[in-house]
Design a protein around this motif. Sequence first.
Motif, mmCIF file in Angstrom:
data_model
loop_
_atom_site.group_PDB
_atom_site.id
_atom_site.type_symbol
_atom_site.label_atom_id
_atom_site.label_comp_id
_atom_site.label_asym_id
_atom_site.label_seq_id
_atom_site.Cartn_x
_atom_site.Cartn_y
_atom_site.Cartn_z
ATOM 1 N N GLY A 36 0.782 -1.230 0.000
ATOM 2 C CA GLY A 36 0.000 0.000 0.000
ATOM 3 C C GLY A 36 0.811 1.274 0.000
ATOM 4 O O GLY A 36 0.230 2.366 0.008
ATOM 5 N N GLU B 187 -6.055 -3.283 3.357
ATOM 6 C CA GLU B 187 -6.017 -2.622 2.050
ATOM 7 C C GLU B 187 -5.761 -3.626 0.938
ATOM 8 O O GLU B 187 -6.347 -3.545 -0.146
ATOM 9 C CB GLU B 187 -4.938 -1.529 2.057
ATOM 10 C CG GLU B 187 -4.999 -0.631 0.831
ATOM 11 C CD GLU B 187 -4.072 0.569 0.941
ATOM 12 O OE1 GLU B 187 -3.873 1.236 -0.098
ATOM 13 O OE2 GLU B 187 -3.543 0.831 2.036
ATOM 14 N N ASP C 192 -7.714 5.863 -2.106
ATOM 15 C CA ASP C 192 -7.083 4.546 -2.112
ATOM 16 C C ASP C 192 -7.310 3.816 -3.437
ATOM 17 O O ASP C 192 -6.361 3.312 -4.034
ATOM 18 C CB ASP C 192 -7.593 3.702 -0.942
ATOM 19 C CG ASP C 192 -7.051 4.188 0.387
ATOM 20 O OD1 ASP C 192 -5.921 4.710 0.415
ATOM 21 O OD2 ASP C 192 -7.756 4.060 1.405
ATOM 22 N N VAL D 78 -10.072 3.066 2.397
ATOM 23 C CA VAL D 78 -9.913 1.944 3.315
ATOM 24 C C VAL D 78 -9.338 2.462 4.627
ATOM 25 O O VAL D 78 -8.343 3.197 4.632
ATOM 26 C CB VAL D 78 -8.979 0.862 2.717
ATOM 27 C CG1 VAL D 78 -8.899 -0.337 3.661
ATOM 28 C CG2 VAL D 78 -9.459 0.423 1.342
#
Length: 409
Positions: free
Chosen positions: A229, A310, A335, A349
């Motif tokens: 992420g 995520e 995101d 998220v």
Amino acid sequence: MAKFPSILHHRDTYIERIKPFMRTPIVKVMIGHRRVGKSFILFQLIELIKKEEENANIIYINKEDIEFEDIVSYRELHDYISKRLVGDRKNYIFVDEIQEIADFKVAIRSLALDDNNDIYITGSNSEMFSSDLANELGGRYVEFRIYSLSYLEFLSFHKLPNDDDSLEKYFHFGGLPYLIHLPLNEAVIMEYIRSVYSTIILRDVVERKKIRNTAFLEQLIRFLANNIGSLFSSNSISDFLKSQKVNISPNQVSEYADSLAEAFVVHRIGRYDIVGKKLFERGEKYFFENMGIRNAVAGYKPQDRAKRLENVVCNHLLFCGYDVKVGTLSPEEIDFVCTRGGETLYVQVAIELSNPETITREFGNLLKIRDNYPKIVVSGERSFENSYEGIEHIYIRDFLSSTLTPKML
């Protein structure tokens, strides 16, 4: 005729996507990493055909079976299949892990010239298929990406209730289909997952790409697993590794990362400028296709909950058929910007929503997008209110239990 295993668990989402192309001259290509269940989708298609046509002419080759070890080139592939064709009806041709056959595309192109041939092939390398088949077949093939089990598939396969304990098992072990044959015990499961991971890395990355610096490859995989992420570029990864006394050029980083994406170890998610409606050339996020593999590499640490959340959200969006990008709304980040057909969906998220600052940030970023497409916040917190200023909040288990059609948002 080959003897096929009985299908204990059906993956009907994929069958329904493939059905409209059955019995057409369009080559059906199923891609995904090893042990993700491509073979059993072929078996399910064969089962369906045999139910509808009792005497169907089915020609099946599995390159992981020693019975077919002599088929190593396009000529041998073509000769084997040609000898088994019939001229007065459909020929259903199935070739599993076809990338093991040199220049297979030449044989497939020739066989596809006959409208009586209904062709289905699987493989474990995206670059080989997208580039080679696009050149050879033009618009006469359609590609289906096969993913690890979705959450609902995981529950069905393991006969588990839809509760938070089952959700934790899914986050921990991931969705490799073969896990149904093993006890959901960490030591047993992780030993199997590590063996699958080693096979993928050795056969579909190291051997295929002729990678010599395997030590760096392992370091790169661990780096990506520990930094799910995070936005990266080849330069930033190279700079970080240099700080760790690993001297590797940005070009090499890019080549190795590409090889991991092509073997379906990771998803590479690019950045999209929401206002300018264009893709950025640099900077992307990496997520693991299978959470069990990610956890086998990086461990299952409590402090990684937000990263795992995520990653699982990204995987579910892809399973539901969305094209997924990281959104940029300067200076904020969204995101996921997800498109499917004419639909767009924006997703934020958050691991928890108990902090007012977190609530303002996660929902506020979405409120700044000036269009009428659906916007949702997915979190690991069940107790939060259902919506905030018109933007819906969805608890992660409810999110994973949906197919994300517009009426469900």
